[in-house]
Write a protein that holds these residues in place. Structure first.
Motif, mmCIF file in Angstrom:
data_model
loop_
_atom_site.group_PDB
_atom_site.id
_atom_site.type_symbol
_atom_site.label_atom_id
_atom_site.label_comp_id
_atom_site.label_asym_id
_atom_site.label_seq_id
_atom_site.Cartn_x
_atom_site.Cartn_y
_atom_site.Cartn_z
ATOM 1 N N GLY A 1 31.264 31.733 36.083
ATOM 2 C CA GLY A 1 32.588 32.234 35.773
ATOM 3 C C GLY A 1 32.633 33.095 34.519
ATOM 4 O O GLY A 1 33.653 33.707 34.228
ATOM 5 N N SER A 2 31.546 33.141 33.770
ATOM 6 C CA SER A 2 31.508 33.941 32.545
ATOM 7 C C SER A 2 31.409 35.417 32.887
ATOM 8 O O SER A 2 30.901 35.799 33.932
ATOM 9 C CB SER A 2 30.300 33.560 31.692
ATOM 10 O OG SER A 2 30.382 32.221 31.294
ATOM 11 N N ARG A 3 31.914 36.237 31.968
ATOM 12 C CA ARG A 3 31.803 37.692 32.119
ATOM 13 C C ARG A 3 31.011 38.239 30.955
ATOM 14 O O ARG A 3 31.155 37.794 29.828
ATOM 15 C CB ARG A 3 33.174 38.340 32.118
ATOM 16 C CG ARG A 3 33.887 38.167 33.433
ATOM 17 C CD ARG A 3 35.138 38.977 33.481
ATOM 18 N NE ARG A 3 34.780 40.406 33.390
ATOM 19 C CZ ARG A 3 35.658 41.362 33.284
ATOM 20 N NH1 ARG A 3 36.936 41.095 33.251
ATOM 21 N NH2 ARG A 3 35.274 42.615 33.189
ATOM 22 N N LEU A 4 30.173 39.199 31.251
ATOM 23 C CA LEU A 4 29.360 39.852 30.233
ATOM 24 C C LEU A 4 29.478 41.354 30.433
ATOM 25 O O LEU A 4 29.273 41.855 31.531
ATOM 26 C CB LEU A 4 27.891 39.420 30.355
ATOM 27 C CG LEU A 4 26.915 40.082 29.401
ATOM 28 C CD1 LEU A 4 27.148 39.571 27.982
ATOM 29 C CD2 LEU A 4 25.497 39.796 29.819
ATOM 30 N N THR A 5 29.835 42.045 29.361
ATOM 31 C CA THR A 5 29.887 43.503 29.396
ATOM 32 C C THR A 5 28.890 44.022 28.377
ATOM 33 O O THR A 5 28.985 43.693 27.203
ATOM 34 C CB THR A 5 31.292 44.022 29.062
ATOM 35 O OG1 THR A 5 32.214 43.484 30.008
ATOM 36 C CG2 THR A 5 31.342 45.529 29.123
ATOM 37 N N GLU A 6 27.946 44.789 28.846
ATOM 38 C CA GLU A 6 26.929 45.369 27.961
ATOM 39 C C GLU A 6 27.107 46.873 27.972
ATOM 40 O O GLU A 6 27.077 47.515 29.017
ATOM 41 C CB GLU A 6 25.541 44.990 28.446
ATOM 42 C CG GLU A 6 24.468 45.653 27.643
ATOM 43 C CD GLU A 6 23.365 44.696 27.263
ATOM 44 O OE1 GLU A 6 22.272 45.199 27.041
ATOM 45 O OE2 GLU A 6 23.586 43.502 27.199
ATOM 46 N N LYS A 7 27.289 47.434 26.788
ATOM 47 C CA LYS A 7 27.493 48.874 26.665
ATOM 48 C C LYS A 7 26.359 49.473 25.859
ATOM 49 O O LYS A 7 25.916 48.911 24.869
ATOM 50 C CB LYS A 7 28.812 49.167 25.957
ATOM 51 C CG LYS A 7 30.023 48.703 26.711
ATOM 52 C CD LYS A 7 31.285 48.992 25.943
ATOM 53 C CE LYS A 7 32.489 48.455 26.688
ATOM 54 N NZ LYS A 7 33.732 48.695 25.948
ATOM 55 N N SER A 8 25.905 50.625 26.306
ATOM 56 C CA SER A 8 24.925 51.398 25.547
ATOM 57 C C SER A 8 25.361 52.857 25.608
ATOM 58 O O SER A 8 26.394 53.180 26.200
ATOM 59 C CB SER A 8 23.512 51.207 26.101
ATOM 60 O OG SER A 8 23.420 51.744 27.397
ATOM 61 N N VAL B 1 29.267 36.133 36.105
ATOM 62 C CA VAL B 1 28.261 35.147 36.475
ATOM 63 C C VAL B 1 28.864 34.155 37.459
ATOM 64 O O VAL B 1 29.878 33.532 37.184
ATOM 65 C CB VAL B 1 27.735 34.396 35.230
ATOM 66 C CG1 VAL B 1 26.717 33.345 35.634
ATOM 67 C CG2 VAL B 1 27.163 35.363 34.229
ATOM 68 N N GLY B 2 28.232 34.021 38.626
ATOM 69 C CA GLY B 2 28.693 33.057 39.624
ATOM 70 C C GLY B 2 30.001 33.443 40.274
ATOM 71 O O GLY B 2 30.634 32.633 40.918
ATOM 72 N N GLY B 3 30.407 34.689 40.126
ATOM 73 C CA GLY B 3 31.671 35.151 40.687
ATOM 74 C C GLY B 3 31.503 35.669 42.102
ATOM 75 O O GLY B 3 30.435 35.583 42.709
#
Length: 80
Positions: free
Chosen positions: A52-59, A68-70
């Protein structure tokens, strides 16, 4: 021209070419390795997150948004 001068000049030119070729190969290999390490780090961070977690990675050149797990919403890949 003296044959020795021609040989030395040709050898210096070939040596310079080989050095430049080696430099480019090392630079390209370093860029590939850096990308591999970035991807590995992202994968390790995702594995450590609970469902259920969200991760946004910007470069500079991309943005990755991961849940995650969505629910996966790719076209043609939806399950009910």
């Amino acid at each position: 021209m003296d044959p020795v001068t021609i040989a030395v000049t040709a050898g210096a030119a070939a040596g310079g070419y080989l050095l430049r070729l080696g430099y480019r190969w090392i630079k390209a290999r370093t860029e590939v390795r850096r990308a591999e390490l970035e991807q590995q780090g992202l994968s390790e961070r995702i594995r450590s997150l609970p469902p259920g977690s969200r991760l946004t990675e910007k470069s500079a050149d991309r943005e990755v948004d991961i849940t995650v797990g969505g629910i996966h919403l790719a076209a043609g890949n939806q399950e009910r």
